[in-house]
Design a protein around this motif. Structure first.
Motif, PDB file in Angstrom:
ATOM      1  N   ALA A 109      10.279   0.235   1.468  1.00  0.00           N
ATOM      2  CA  ALA A 109       9.023  -0.161   0.825  1.00  0.00           C
ATOM      3  C   ALA A 109       8.607   0.845  -0.245  1.00  0.00           C
ATOM      4  CB  ALA A 109       7.918  -0.299   1.868  1.00  0.00           C
ATOM      5  N   LEU A 110       7.923   0.335  -1.275  1.00  0.00           N
ATOM      6  CA  LEU A 110       7.326   1.161  -2.317  1.00  0.00           C
ATOM      7  C   LEU A 110       5.820   0.915  -2.355  1.00  0.00           C
ATOM      8  CD1 LEU A 110       9.833   0.686  -5.292  1.00  0.00           C
ATOM      9  CD2 LEU A 110       9.399   2.831  -4.080  1.00  0.00           C
ATOM     10  N   ILE A 111       5.046   1.963  -2.555  1.00  0.00           N
ATOM     11  CA  ILE A 111       3.594   1.816  -2.682  1.00  0.00           C
ATOM     12  C   ILE A 111       3.261   1.114  -3.997  1.00  0.00           C
ATOM     13  CG2 ILE A 111       1.447   3.090  -3.056  1.00  0.00           C
ATOM     14  CD1 ILE A 111       2.342   5.106  -1.034  1.00  0.00           C
ATOM     15  N   THR A 112       2.373   0.146  -3.931  1.00  0.00           N
ATOM     16  CA  THR A 112       1.945  -0.565  -5.142  1.00  0.00           C
ATOM     17  C   THR A 112       0.469  -0.330  -5.475  1.00  0.00           C
ATOM     18  OG1 THR A 112       1.471  -2.570  -3.851  1.00  0.00           O
ATOM     19  CG2 THR A 112       3.675  -2.378  -4.834  1.00  0.00           C
ATOM     20  N   GLU A 113      -0.362  -0.038  -4.475  1.00  0.00           N
ATOM     21  CA  GLU A 113      -1.775   0.214  -4.737  1.00  0.00           C
ATOM     22  C   GLU A 113      -2.331   1.230  -3.747  1.00  0.00           C
ATOM     23  OE1 GLU A 113      -4.258  -3.212  -4.818  1.00  0.00           O
ATOM     24  OE2 GLU A 113      -3.094  -4.263  -6.350  1.00  0.00           O
ATOM     25  N   PRO A 135       7.538  -4.126   0.798  1.00  0.00           N
ATOM     26  CA  PRO A 135       8.828  -3.912   1.458  1.00  0.00           C
ATOM     27  C   PRO A 135       9.941  -4.709   0.782  1.00  0.00           C
ATOM     28  CG  PRO A 135       7.154  -4.791   2.975  1.00  0.00           C
ATOM     29  CD  PRO A 135       6.669  -5.009   1.589  1.00  0.00           C
ATOM     30  N   LYS A 136      11.155  -4.243   0.960  1.00  0.00           N
ATOM     31  CA  LYS A 136      12.315  -5.002   0.502  1.00  0.00           C
ATOM     32  C   LYS A 136      12.652  -6.105   1.506  1.00  0.00           C
ATOM     33  CE  LYS A 136      17.210  -4.355  -0.684  1.00  0.00           C
ATOM     34  NZ  LYS A 136      18.304  -3.348  -0.822  1.00  0.00           N
ATOM     35  N   ALA A 137      12.482  -5.804   2.771  1.00  0.00           N
ATOM     36  CA  ALA A 137      12.767  -6.776   3.832  1.00  0.00           C
ATOM     37  C   ALA A 137      11.903  -6.461   5.044  1.00  0.00           C
ATOM     38  CB  ALA A 137      14.250  -6.748   4.208  1.00  0.00           C
ATOM     39  N   VAL A 190       5.641  -2.669  -9.566  1.00  0.00           N
ATOM     40  CA  VAL A 190       6.994  -2.759  -9.010  1.00  0.00           C
ATOM     41  C   VAL A 190       7.622  -4.069  -9.474  1.00  0.00           C
ATOM     42  CG1 VAL A 190       8.370  -2.954  -6.907  1.00  0.00           C
ATOM     43  CG2 VAL A 190       6.467  -1.334  -7.000  1.00  0.00           C
ATOM     44  N   LYS A 191       8.781  -3.983 -10.076  1.00  0.00           N
ATOM     45  CA  LYS A 191       9.495  -5.174 -10.541  1.00  0.00           C
ATOM     46  C   LYS A 191      10.495  -5.601  -9.471  1.00  0.00           C
ATOM     47  CE  LYS A 191      12.089  -7.026 -14.490  1.00  0.00           C
ATOM     48  NZ  LYS A 191      11.096  -8.084 -14.729  1.00  0.00           N
ATOM     49  N   LYS A 192      10.471  -6.887  -9.140  1.00  0.00           N
ATOM     50  CA  LYS A 192      11.402  -7.440  -8.159  1.00  0.00           C
ATOM     51  C   LYS A 192      12.622  -8.003  -8.874  1.00  0.00           C
ATOM     52  CE  LYS A 192       7.672  -8.752  -4.988  1.00  0.00           C
ATOM     53  NZ  LYS A 192       7.019  -9.872  -4.259  1.00  0.00           N
ATOM     54  N   CYS A 204      12.183  -2.153  -8.196  1.00  0.00           N
ATOM     55  CA  CYS A 204      12.298  -1.150  -9.253  1.00  0.00           C
ATOM     56  C   CYS A 204      10.890  -0.729  -9.696  1.00  0.00           C
ATOM     57  CB  CYS A 204      13.080  -1.709 -10.436  1.00  0.00           C
ATOM     58  SG  CYS A 204      13.251  -0.551 -11.803  1.00  0.00           S
ATOM     59  N   PRO A 205      10.478   0.528  -9.443  1.00  0.00           N
ATOM     60  CA  PRO A 205       9.157   0.982  -9.889  1.00  0.00           C
ATOM     61  C   PRO A 205       9.108   1.091 -11.404  1.00  0.00           C
ATOM     62  CG  PRO A 205      10.410   2.821  -8.992  1.00  0.00           C
ATOM     63  CD  PRO A 205      11.226   1.586  -8.743  1.00  0.00           C
ATOM     64  N   THR A 206       7.987   0.674 -11.984  1.00  0.00           N
ATOM     65  CA  THR A 206       7.831   0.781 -13.441  1.00  0.00           C
ATOM     66  C   THR A 206       6.634   1.687 -13.752  1.00  0.00           C
ATOM     67  OG1 THR A 206       6.595  -1.303 -13.448  1.00  0.00           O
ATOM     68  CG2 THR A 206       8.948  -1.430 -13.877  1.00  0.00           C
ATOM     69  N   LYS A 207       5.619   1.189 -14.441  1.00  0.00           N
ATOM     70  CA  LYS A 207       4.525   2.062 -14.862  1.00  0.00           C
ATOM     71  C   LYS A 207       3.485   2.241 -13.759  1.00  0.00           C
ATOM     72  CE  LYS A 207       1.695  -1.595 -16.943  1.00  0.00           C
ATOM     73  NZ  LYS A 207       0.980  -2.036 -18.154  1.00  0.00           N
TER      74      LYS A 207
END
Length: 307
Positions: A109-113, A135-137, A190-192, A204-207
């Motif tokens: 998982a990546l943090i988005t907010e 999360p990815k899965a 985050v780009k999926k 993929c994390p972006t800005k």
């Protein structure tokens, strides 16, 4: 007589990479698979068919208190520093006897907010940090051999309140008398990436987007803010030298210790104005000011080692 105890909404714990975080989650939402639907025409006839297409996982949102939040704070800190960490973990749901009955795993998982609560010097509420991560899965399963949840850091949860804070702005000493700060959210885009025949997505994390800060201070203590307003907004001296640094400190209830802080860089003033007031009112006249922030960092003892 019923031989099963119902699940209860308030009993759950969060674990990240195997480390227990807290049973003091105020709220929990999301984190399940879903399909998008495709609607297609059939030839020249007035008929259409629908079928499922891309599978995706919805983000997970939690509101977490002070107790047991060390790993979450470090995860947020790394995200803001663009040292992106994909973390895996598990949410355990319990029944009325605090026995685990359902497990909800998430991976990569990546943090988005990250949302900080509204702060008010007159508030008596406990403060909670809202974190959303993608999360990815995910995987869920019912538990047949239960273990009891074991709360950690009970007293530490009471350390963080919405009234105990201090705003610092370089060159404006009276900024510490700020009495209100509105809630603000830091967003990590985050780009999926959907790749060919594979069901799992790549993240993929972006800005990263740092929000504006809106605060209120009494007019009596607003001389420094109004002088900055006159220089930066009215006279238009917007060069980088006119920007300021600062920090927002989250304090213990007696205000003698900093739990953690958010530091600000490249701050500029957007607006300052006297808040609407009414004649014959006993309210203190206040000034509301809005600032943009170029960069934020999470640091201090609370961010790196509360436990």
């Amino acid at each position: 007589m019923a031989d099963k105890l119902a699940y209860t909404a308030g009993h759950f714990e969060l674990l990240i990479d195997g480390a227990k975080q807290t049973t003091y989650l105020k709220s929990l939402d999301g984190g399940f698979w879903g399909h998008s639907a495709v609607d297609e025409a059939i030839g020249t006839e007035n008929k259409r068919i629908k079928h499922s297409a891309v599978a995706d996982v919805e983000p997970i949102s939690v509101e977490i208190g002070m107790a047991g939040s060390t790993s979450v704070m470090k995860w947020i800190q790394d995200s803001w520093d663009k040292n992106y960490q994909q973390r895996s973990g598990q949410i355990n749901h319990a029944n009325f006897n605090m026995e685990t009955v359902f497990e909800h795993e998430f991976s990569d998982a990546l943090i988005t907010e990250t949302t900080f609560p509204a702060l008010d010097g007159a508030s008596k509420d406990a403060a909670y940090l809202k974190v959303k991560f993608q999360p990815k899965a995910v995987a869920t399963r019912k538990v047949f051999k239960s273990q009891k949840l074991s709360p950690i850091g009970g007293l530490k949860q009471k350390q963080w309140t919405c009234s105990a804070f201090r705003l610092n702005i370089d060159g404006i000493d009276d900024a510490i008398y700020t009495n209100k700060i509105e809630s603000f959210t830091i967003k990590q885009t985050v780009k999926k990436l959907f790749t060919g025949m594979h069901r799992d997505i790549e993240l993929c994390p972006t800005k990263i987007e740092f929000p504006n800060i809106s605060a209120t201070i009494s007019l009596e203590k607003a001389d420094g803010i109004l002088a900055w307003y006159d220089k930066y907004v009215v006279k238009g001296k917007k060069d980088p030298a006119a920007q300021k640094g600062g920090s927002l400190e989250f304090l213990t209830p007696n205000r003698d210790k900093t739990l953690f802080r958010v530091t600000f860089a490249a701050m500029g003033l957007l607006k300052a104005a006297i808040v609407q007031s009414t004649a014959n009112s006993d309210q203190i006249k206040r000034v509301k000011f809005d600032m943009y922030v170029g960069e934020m960092k999470l640091d201090g003892p609370g961010a790196l080692g509360l436990e």
